[in-house]
Scaffold this motif. Structure first.
Motif, PDB file in Angstrom:
ATOM      1  N   MET A 482      44.496   4.893  33.625  1.00 42.14           N
ATOM      2  CA  MET A 482      43.230   4.295  33.215  1.00 42.14           C
ATOM      3  C   MET A 482      43.347   3.651  31.835  1.00 42.14           C
ATOM      4  SD  MET A 482      41.447   4.725  35.829  1.00 42.14           S
ATOM      5  CE  MET A 482      39.972   3.983  35.134  1.00 42.14           C
ATOM      6  N   ASP A 483      42.636   2.535  31.665  1.00 45.94           N
ATOM      7  CA  ASP A 483      42.684   1.788  30.401  1.00 45.94           C
ATOM      8  C   ASP A 483      41.297   1.758  29.778  1.00 45.94           C
ATOM      9  OD1 ASP A 483      43.122   0.119  28.271  1.00 45.94           O
ATOM     10  OD2 ASP A 483      43.263  -1.710  29.472  1.00 45.94           O
ATOM     11  N   PHE A 484      41.124   2.528  28.725  1.00 43.59           N
ATOM     12  CA  PHE A 484      39.891   2.492  27.936  1.00 43.59           C
ATOM     13  C   PHE A 484      40.220   2.044  26.508  1.00 43.59           C
ATOM     14  CE2 PHE A 484      38.715   5.477  31.342  1.00 43.59           C
ATOM     15  CZ  PHE A 484      37.543   4.878  31.773  1.00 43.59           C
ATOM     16  N   SER A 485      41.023   1.020  26.404  1.00 44.07           N
ATOM     17  CA  SER A 485      41.468   0.547  25.100  1.00 44.07           C
ATOM     18  C   SER A 485      40.343  -0.172  24.362  1.00 44.07           C
ATOM     19  CB  SER A 485      42.652  -0.401  25.261  1.00 44.07           C
ATOM     20  OG  SER A 485      42.246  -1.586  25.931  1.00 44.07           O
ATOM     21  N   TRP A 486      40.510  -0.308  23.058  1.00 44.76           N
ATOM     22  CA  TRP A 486      39.528  -1.016  22.239  1.00 44.76           C
ATOM     23  C   TRP A 486      39.499  -2.513  22.547  1.00 44.76           C
ATOM     24  CZ3 TRP A 486      35.406   0.547  20.014  1.00 44.76           C
ATOM     25  CH2 TRP A 486      35.302   1.867  19.554  1.00 44.76           C
ATOM     26  N   GLU A 487      40.565  -3.054  23.097  1.00 48.31           N
ATOM     27  CA  GLU A 487      40.559  -4.481  23.438  1.00 48.31           C
ATOM     28  C   GLU A 487      39.456  -4.792  24.436  1.00 48.31           C
ATOM     29  OE1 GLU A 487      43.700  -4.053  20.940  1.00 48.31           O
ATOM     30  OE2 GLU A 487      43.292  -2.772  22.697  1.00 48.31           O
ATOM     31  N   ARG A 488      39.270  -3.911  25.419  1.00 45.35           N
ATOM     32  CA  ARG A 488      38.201  -4.104  26.404  1.00 45.35           C
ATOM     33  C   ARG A 488      36.830  -4.044  25.727  1.00 45.35           C
ATOM     34  NH1 ARG A 488      35.127  -0.531  27.634  1.00 45.35           N
ATOM     35  NH2 ARG A 488      36.532   1.052  26.804  1.00 45.35           N
ATOM     36  N   SER A 489      36.629  -3.058  24.875  1.00 40.12           N
ATOM     37  CA  SER A 489      35.345  -2.922  24.178  1.00 40.12           C
ATOM     38  C   SER A 489      35.082  -4.118  23.263  1.00 40.12           C
ATOM     39  CB  SER A 489      35.320  -1.630  23.356  1.00 40.12           C
ATOM     40  OG  SER A 489      35.563  -0.505  24.161  1.00 40.12           O
ATOM     41  N   ALA A 490      36.124  -4.567  22.542  1.00 38.08           N
ATOM     42  CA  ALA A 490      35.964  -5.681  21.610  1.00 38.08           C
ATOM     43  C   ALA A 490      35.536  -6.949  22.331  1.00 38.08           C
ATOM     44  CB  ALA A 490      37.264  -5.918  20.845  1.00 38.08           C
ATOM     45  N   LEU A 491      36.074  -7.187  23.518  1.00 34.59           N
ATOM     46  CA  LEU A 491      35.661  -8.364  24.294  1.00 34.59           C
ATOM     47  C   LEU A 491      34.177  -8.297  24.648  1.00 34.59           C
ATOM     48  CD1 LEU A 491      38.723  -8.828  26.674  1.00 34.59           C
ATOM     49  CD2 LEU A 491      37.845 -10.528  25.046  1.00 34.59           C
ATOM     50  N   GLU A 492      33.692  -7.108  24.984  1.00 31.84           N
ATOM     51  CA  GLU A 492      32.263  -6.968  25.303  1.00 31.84           C
ATOM     52  C   GLU A 492      31.406  -7.214  24.064  1.00 31.84           C
ATOM     53  OE1 GLU A 492      30.848  -3.937  27.992  1.00 31.84           O
ATOM     54  OE2 GLU A 492      32.906  -3.294  28.366  1.00 31.84           O
TER      55      GLU A 492
END
Length: 506
Positions: A482-492
């Motif tokens: 699973m990928d819960f990296s900050w990159e995903r959050s930052a895009l949102e």
């Protein structure tokens, strides 16, 4: 990239930024590793670099705590000669700029009597008596500082009650009419609530703002409410929590305010910095491992058993870990009525690491004597031991009554400790039940904060561990993928920032 938001005196050093670049100011009351009491500090350490990698022109503003000023971070500049009114007092302050290792500038609002203290918000006797003065001062000083900049930020992103006055203060400043404010609630349980006689500190007109449709809150006033009422949009740290706090059960009296503006309330999950939280490179665990080579986790389990004085036969049985603050929110008390069943009837090992409520600490200490070598309680905060529990345990239990986001369950996934969680807040958003979703699940959930439901979920997990070892390994592999990296959050966040600029909140 240097920051394009600056004072006139800094202009020759920093240059202008193209109009297409998002200019964002992040405001918070803490930041790891220097000034930390909770998850907000971790967010402020990890989210800014991820935003910067997207090309966002970013500046952080925080109180000038002793912990940051004396951390040995090189000072880039100091600006003095600023003043704000705090009630009848005219108080001076300075702004000291430092810069993170990743190059992001941090402006510290410096005034010794406000922020040069051993702790951030409280001492052993409780909250500091003048927290209203301290953080009203911080918000007003920040508004003064922002007005000295040549280039106005597109977004002023405020976090938790300590920054709650900023949206209403900026509304009265003409230069900031084109800026949007975002207010992020990291935990609604901390409302920044003060007595009515402190309201004069704000300098706001009580006829306009000390009202139910303003800062007033059941005869007192709340800085958290100020942020959620006057900001352009409100975000929380998970989609489920964004929905829950609009309901009476979770809203803590603010549900009406939030439900009234539900179209502009959004949830964005926090992330994990996998450079720091990965069993492949963690220097604190007995053996490194990955989802392809899980043999190291077996060694970590043996190490955990030895460290905690557990029985050697637990190497072949499931071990349940809990790493948590001990308070009502976290639901650790749910374990006490079922502990006998867990260790005597189901034959599990249990390890709990955490501090907090003294009554609960005493109960857990007594239980550790009763169930010696099957149950270990370590009453302290220990980052290294928490990693060793994640690496050595088969299961991580997070039975929270509410949980805005939660990070431990996301850490556990990467370490191959399958999470058992109550289906609330970010726990619900980050864990998929392996029985409900057979092809995609990787954890176990229960619906209500009830000991028997918690026991049932643990029993389900233990049955898979014992009866279907290949399925257990498959679940571990899925969890560790699973990928819960900050990159995903930052895009949102980037998408939300742009929608705010276009007046198009969701």
């Amino acid at each position: 990239m240097r920051s394009g938001m600056h004072r006139r005196s800094d202009r020759k050093h920093e240059g202008q930024v193209a109009s297409s670049v998002l200019r964002v100011v992040l405001v918070a009351s803490e930041m790891a590793p220097w000034a930390k009491t909770g998850g907000l500090a971790d967010v402020m350490e990890s989210l800014p670099p991820a935003l910067r990698r997207l090309g966002i022109d970013l500046r952080l503003i925080l109180p000038g705590y002793r912990q940051m000023l004396k951390a040995g971070i090189p000072t880039e500049s100091i600006q003095t000669g600023f003043h704000v009114w705090l009630g009848p007092q005219r108080l001076a302050f300075a702004v000291q700029r430092i810069r993170t290792e990743t190059g992001i500038p941090i402006d510290l609002i410096v005034r010794e009597d406000m922020f040069d203290r051993p702790n951030l918000y409280a001492d052993s006797q409780g909250d500091y008596y003048d927290n209203a003065e301290r953080f009203v001062f911080f918000c007003k000083a920040l508004a003064v500082w922002l007005q000295t900049w040549d280039i106005v930020p597109h977004i002023v992103h405020c976090n938790d009650w300590h920054t709650g006055l900023i949206p209403v203060l900026l509304q009265s400043i003409p230069a900031f009419q084109s800026s949007a404010t975002l207010f992020t609630i990291h935990n609604l349980g901390y409302p920044g609530l003060f007595d009515a006689d402190k309201f004069a500190l704000t300098g706001l007109d009580p006829n306009r703002h000390y009202r139910p449709d303003g800062l007033e809150f059941f005869g007192r006033w709340s800085m958290l409410k100020a942020g959620m009422f006057y900001s352009r949009a409100v975000s929380t740290v998970s989609p489920t929590y964004a929905r829950e706090i609009q309901q009476q059960e979770y809203g803590r009296g603010f549900d009406g305010v939030l439900a009234a503006r539900s179209r502009s309330v959004v949830g964005i999950l926090n992330g994990v910095d996998y450079a720091k939280w990965s069993p492949e490179r963690d220097p604190h665990i007995a053996a490194n491992y990955s989802r392809e080579t899980l043999s190291g986790k077996t060694a970590c389990k043996a190490d955990l058993i030895h460290r905690c004085g557990l029985a050697a036969d637990l190497q072949e049985q499931p071990i349940v870990g809990i790493v948590s603050r001990l308070d009502t929110q976290k639901g650790v008390d749910l374990i006490l009525p079922i502990l006998h069943r867990l260790v005597r009837q189901l034959g599990l090992g249990v390890v709990i690491l955490g501090t907090g409520d003294k009554t609960l600490e005493n109960q857990l200490t007594q239980a550790s004597d009763t169930y010696r070598r099957r149950f270990a309680f370590i009453p302290k905060f220990d980052d290294v031991l928490s990693r060793q529990i994640l690496a050595g345990a088969d299961i991580l239990l997070v039975p929270s009554r509410y949980e805005p986001c939660g990070l431990t369950q996301m850490y556990a996934l990467k370490y191959g400790a399958l999470p058992i969680v109550r289906a609330t807040g970010g726990l619900n958003d980050t864990v998929v039940d392996a029985d409900a979703e057979h092809e995609t699940g990787y954890g176990f959930k229960f619906d209500h904060a009830d000991p028997q439901q918690c026991l049932s979920a643990i029993d389900r997990a233990a049955s898979v561990y014992r009866q279907s070892p290949e399925r257990w390994k498959s679940l571990q592999h899925r969890a560790m993928s699973m990928d819960f990296s900050w990159e995903r959050s930052a895009l949102e966040y980037q998408r939300l920032y742009r929608s705010l600029i276009n007046n198009n909140t969701t």
